[in-house]
Design an enzyme around this catalytic site. Structure first.
Site, short mmCIF file in Angstrom:
data_model
loop_
_atom_site.label_atom_id
_atom_site.label_comp_id
_atom_site.label_asym_id
_atom_site.label_seq_id
_atom_site.Cartn_x
_atom_site.Cartn_y
_atom_site.Cartn_z
N ASP A 108 1.75 -2.29 13.39
CA ASP A 108 0.72 -3.34 13.41
C ASP A 108 1.01 -4.58 12.55
OD1 ASP A 108 -0.40 -1.30 14.85
OD2 ASP A 108 -2.19 -1.08 13.63
N CYS A 149 -3.79 2.34 9.11
CA CYS A 149 -2.97 2.70 10.28
C CYS A 149 -1.68 3.41 9.91
CB CYS A 149 -2.74 1.48 11.14
SG CYS A 149 -4.28 0.92 11.90
N LYS A 171 -1.99 0.31 20.98
CA LYS A 171 -2.85 1.44 20.63
C LYS A 171 -4.28 0.97 20.41
CE LYS A 171 -1.44 1.35 15.73
NZ LYS A 171 -2.69 1.22 15.03
N GLN A 177 2.24 17.27 -3.28
CA GLN A 177 2.32 18.67 -2.83
C GLN A 177 3.62 18.94 -2.07
OE1 GLN A 177 -1.66 20.28 -1.50
NE2 GLN A 177 -2.09 18.09 -1.32
N1 TIU Z 1 -3.48 -1.61 11.26
C1 TIU Z 1 -4.50 -1.26 10.52
O1 TIU Z 1 -4.34 -0.75 9.42
N2 TIU Z 1 -5.76 -1.56 10.99
C2 TIU Z 1 -6.84 -1.77 10.23
O2 TIU Z 1 -7.93 -1.88 10.71
N3 TIU Z 1 -6.58 -1.92 8.90
C3 TIU Z 1 -7.44 -2.32 7.95
O3 TIU Z 1 -7.12 -2.16 6.78
N4 TIU Z 1 -8.57 -2.91 8.30
#
Ligand code: TIU
Length: 225
Positions: free
Chosen positions: A26, A164, A131, A204
């Site tokens: 992302d 994410c 996604k 862990q």
């Molecule tokens: N890619 C991802 O982490 N999407 C989110 O919504 N992240 C946030 O921290 N908002």
């Protein structure tokens, strides 16, 4: 391909580069640039910039040795039919998923803001996984793609560390893929969540995976050159 020893926590790892892939989560304009989804959620998007240069270095090093590179993008169909109402209804109606912003409709596929930042732009032959959720395995063909290519290890970069990246690493771990998260190639709007997100992965005995930095990986990759 070649076998590498990669310094990592909680322990060094031996990795076959032919069965490893670089997964970049992302790195989209919507999360990293002003006027997108990240800012709509009230975040200071400049905090994610630190991950871009190391991620770019790793991306170019992976390409150089022919390692599989996969990119992901979080986003939704223009009609929002794949977006849970709970997710869409969060926040100011003028500034939520599907609303118009300076980079087009927020978090909608095909809009400028949904695309990957120019610094890390995918090559034509690098798969891009669209996604609808946080995890890259949820409602996507990522697992099929990895199994078809015999991939067992993922080097993971991207944003945000605790959202994410963490969700994807947990999904990967349950499916039997080994994850090595590159700490400086990930970032969060919340520095303390970045640190905690990494700590949770490697605790862990590496409960979800391992953590290293771009430098140790680049050092190992350089031994192949
Ligand atoms: N890619 C991802 O982490 N999407 C989110 O919504 N992240 C946030 O921290 N908002």
């Amino acid at each position: 391909m070649a076998r590498l020893t990669v310094e990592s926590e909680p322990a060094p790892l031996s990795v076959d580069t032919g069965t490893a892939a670089l997964l970049i989560i992302d790195m989209q304009r919507d999360f990293l640039e002003p006027g997108g989804f990240g800012e709509a959620l009230g975040n200071d998007v400049s905090r994610l910039q630190a991950a871009v240069p190391p991620c770019r270095e790793v991306l170019f090093a992976a390409r150089k040795i022919g390692m599989l590179v996969i990119h992901t993008r979080e986003g939704h169909r223009a009609d929002l039919s794949d977006a849970p109402p709970l997710k869409v209804e969060r926040g100011d109606p003028n500034n939520r998923i599907g609303a118009r912003g300076p980079m087009g409709r927020i978090l909608i596929r095909g809009e400028p803001g949904h695309d990957i930042i120019p610094e890390l732009y995918p090559l034509r032959d690098e798969p891009v996984i669209d996604k609808p959720g946080k995890g890259a395995f949820y409602q996507t063909d990522l697992e099929l793609m990895l199994r078809n290519r015999g991939i067992d290890t993922l080097f993971v970069c991207g944003v945000t560390t605790e959202v994410c990246v963490n969700t994807t690493v947990r999904e990967a771990n349950d499916r039997g893929f080994r994850c090595i998260v590159l700490s400086d190639c990930c970032a969060s709007y919340f520095p303390q969540f970045h640190e905690a997100g990494l700590a949770m992965i490697k605790a862990q005995g590496g409960i979800f995976g391992s953590v290293t930095g771009s430098k140790p990986l680049l050092k190992s990759l350089a031994t192949l050159a």
